[in-house]
Design an enzyme around this catalytic site. Structure first.
Site, PDB file in Angstrom:
ATOM      1  N   ARG A 264       0.838  -1.189   0.000  1.00  0.00           N
ATOM      2  CA  ARG A 264       0.000   0.000   0.000  1.00  0.00           C
ATOM      3  C   ARG A 264       0.878   1.247   0.000  1.00  0.00           C
ATOM      4  NH1 ARG A 264      -4.416  -1.629   4.698  1.00  0.00           N
ATOM      5  NH2 ARG A 264      -4.894  -3.707   3.866  1.00  0.00           N
ATOM      6  N   ARG A 279       3.443   1.171  10.093  1.00  0.00           N
ATOM      7  CA  ARG A 279       2.755   1.561   8.868  1.00  0.00           C
ATOM      8  C   ARG A 279       3.768   1.563   7.724  1.00  0.00           C
ATOM      9  NH1 ARG A 279      -2.163   4.152   8.201  1.00  0.00           N
ATOM     10  NH2 ARG A 279      -2.268   4.587  10.423  1.00  0.00           N
ATOM     11  N   GLU A 351      -4.754  -0.849  16.481  1.00  0.00           N
ATOM     12  CA  GLU A 351      -5.405  -1.848  15.627  1.00  0.00           C
ATOM     13  C   GLU A 351      -4.407  -2.883  15.122  1.00  0.00           C
ATOM     14  OE1 GLU A 351      -7.009  -2.367  11.139  1.00  0.00           O
ATOM     15  OE2 GLU A 351      -6.956  -0.331  11.939  1.00  0.00           O
ATOM     16  N   SER A 354      -8.963  -6.181  11.575  1.00  0.00           N
ATOM     17  CA  SER A 354     -10.356  -5.807  11.381  1.00  0.00           C
ATOM     18  C   SER A 354     -11.122  -7.027  10.883  1.00  0.00           C
ATOM     19  CB  SER A 354     -10.489  -4.670  10.364  1.00  0.00           C
ATOM     20  OG  SER A 354      -9.989  -3.464  10.890  1.00  0.00           O
ATOM     21  N   ARG A 393       2.447  -6.103  12.780  1.00  0.00           N
ATOM     22  CA  ARG A 393       1.946  -5.500  14.019  1.00  0.00           C
ATOM     23  C   ARG A 393       1.959  -6.509  15.162  1.00  0.00           C
ATOM     24  NH1 ARG A 393      -2.399  -0.719  12.730  1.00  0.00           N
ATOM     25  NH2 ARG A 393      -1.127   0.285  11.130  1.00  0.00           N
TER      26      ARG A 393
END
Length: 425
Positions: A264, A279, A351, A354, A393
């Site tokens: 990404r 990130r 986070e 999800s 993460r």
């Protein structure tokens, strides 16, 4: 993609529920008006075609009788011209409707908390108690560099900022986490393992809702003959396995655990969490995917959530589960839970996964259907996706929660069989 028929029949409700996402969706009224114009034009065209066919038959009968057919031929030509104009108008309206529907997010479930942003997310439960450290806490980037398991400088030399090289036991830790997660979900939770392509075509990106909304976040790969995109999440290739297919109802639910490296550009996120591996532009991820019957999807969502939580429970990492508000939820989802893991250096939960139900939104875009019986009509499946988990993460959480005063890192008991050591030092 939303069902235009449902919007037409529930216009006020559609606008009201979509507006809870924080936007103004009153443009759906114009969409419905355009759809009515389109249906009216289609009816007109069908009538004109019938009239043209009738007159064409008349021409044949008149010609046999030796009568002058030019006047009626002119009428047929005029009808043909009108049909062409109407067809062009229908195509123009079709393009308008498709563009609006592709850019309209999913309607939130009635069970999704209404709110403006993440401040309105609702805590569902928490698990574990954050450890109290009796020494100054270091973050994962400092620990990783001092131990020689994370190399940011050489990664930046090879590629650029926000990439990392895992080295030694750092590389083994990431590899072990991938294998641990894949084994857990396939052997204990009954998911079928998938390792899909990393390159994805444009149709696949549209089908799952990445395009056109998130085109700026995607990496485009071109050659003389092809245009592809780098996988942004395993959700995309895995769900697209069944694009334009009809699934036998007896096979549902279909459950896959999919491992990929994801890419990404994170457009617009400069300055946010750019230190370390929180990130990055490239990261590893284990994703859970389900195809279900509509009436089963929310029960399957709860099962998927528990499957993802089990990863952190076995690793003994404190976490909490929150239900995202309408203003914080992803574009294509009707309901989402976030799992947030405790990050000691930030003194907060972040986070790590999800878990979402898209209902029939992606299936409608990707034309993924099922039949309850051989002779039954086709219906759209419901698609679900969930992190199982984000590997990088999870590494952060292990490095920071299991750090020792001397800078070493204790390996969680569940990972020792994969790591073949009990400590990184």
């Amino acid at each position: 993609m939303l069902d235009i028929k449902w919007i037409r029949e529930n216009l006020d409700e559609a606008i009201e529920r979509l507006n809870t996402r924080g936007g103004d969706f009153s443009y759906l009224r114009e969409l419905v008006a355009k759809d009515e114009e389109r249906r009216s034009l289609i009816a007109t065209v069908e009538k004109l075609k019938s009239e043209r066919n009738t007159k064409s038959k008349e021409i044949g009968l008149m010609a046999k009788k030796g009568e002058n057919t030019e006047p009626i031929k002119e009428q047929v030509r005029q009808i043909g011209d009108q049909i062409k104009l109407d067809d062009e108008k229908i195509a123009e309206i079709d393009a308008y409707i498709l563009d609006k529907l592709l850019n309209t997010p999913n309607i939130p479930s009635k069970t999704t908390p209404v709110g403006l942003d993440d401040k309105d997310n609702v805590l569902i439960r928490d698990w574990g108690v954050p450890k109290e450290f009796k020494f100054p806490i270091k973050d994962h980037a400092d620990l990783g560099e001092k131990l020689g398991i994370l190399d940011f400088q050489r990664a930046a030399k090879i590629t650029g900022a926000r990439f990392v090289i895992d080295r030694g036991l750092g590389a083994r830790l990431e590899r072990s986490l991938i294998q641990f997660m894949m084994d857990l979900h396939s052997e204990d939770h009954g998911y079928t393992e998938i390792m899909p392509p990393y390159l994805i075509n444009e149709a696949s990106m549209y089908a799952t809702g990445q395009f056109p909304k998130f085109k700026a976040d995607s990496y485009k790969v071109t050659s003389d003959e092809d245009t592809w995109y780098l996988n942004p999440t395993a959700e995309v290739p895995t769900i697209n396995m069944y694009r334009d297919e009809i699934i036998e109802g007896d096979l549902l639910p279909l459950k896959f655990v999919s491992y990929t490296t994801a890419f990404r550009s994170e457009a617009g996120s400069a300055g946010r969490d750019t230190k370390g591996i929180l990130r990055q532009h490239q990261f590893n991820k284990v994703e859970l995917i389900k195809f279900t019957k509509p009436e089963d999807s929310y029960a399957e969502l709860e099962k998927m959530l528990k499957n993802s939580e089990k990863v952190l429970q076995l690793l003994k990492l404190p976490y909490r589960v929150v239900a995202l508000s309408t203003g914080d939820m992803g574009f294509g989802m009707a309901k989402t839970y976030d799992i947030e893991v405790w990050i000691p250096s930030q003194n907060t939960y972040r986070e790590i996964g999800s878990i979402s139900n898209a209902e029939d939104y992606q299936a409608r875009r990707g034309n993924i259907r099922f039949k309850r019986t051989k002779d039954a009509k086709t219906e759209f499946v419901h698609t679900l996706n969930g992190s199982g988990l984000a590997v990088g993460r999870t590494m952060i959480a292990i490095i920071e929660n299991y750090q020792n005063e001397d800078g070493s890192i204790t390996i969680p008991e569940a990972l020792v069989p994969y790591m073949h050591t009990t400590v990184i030092k």
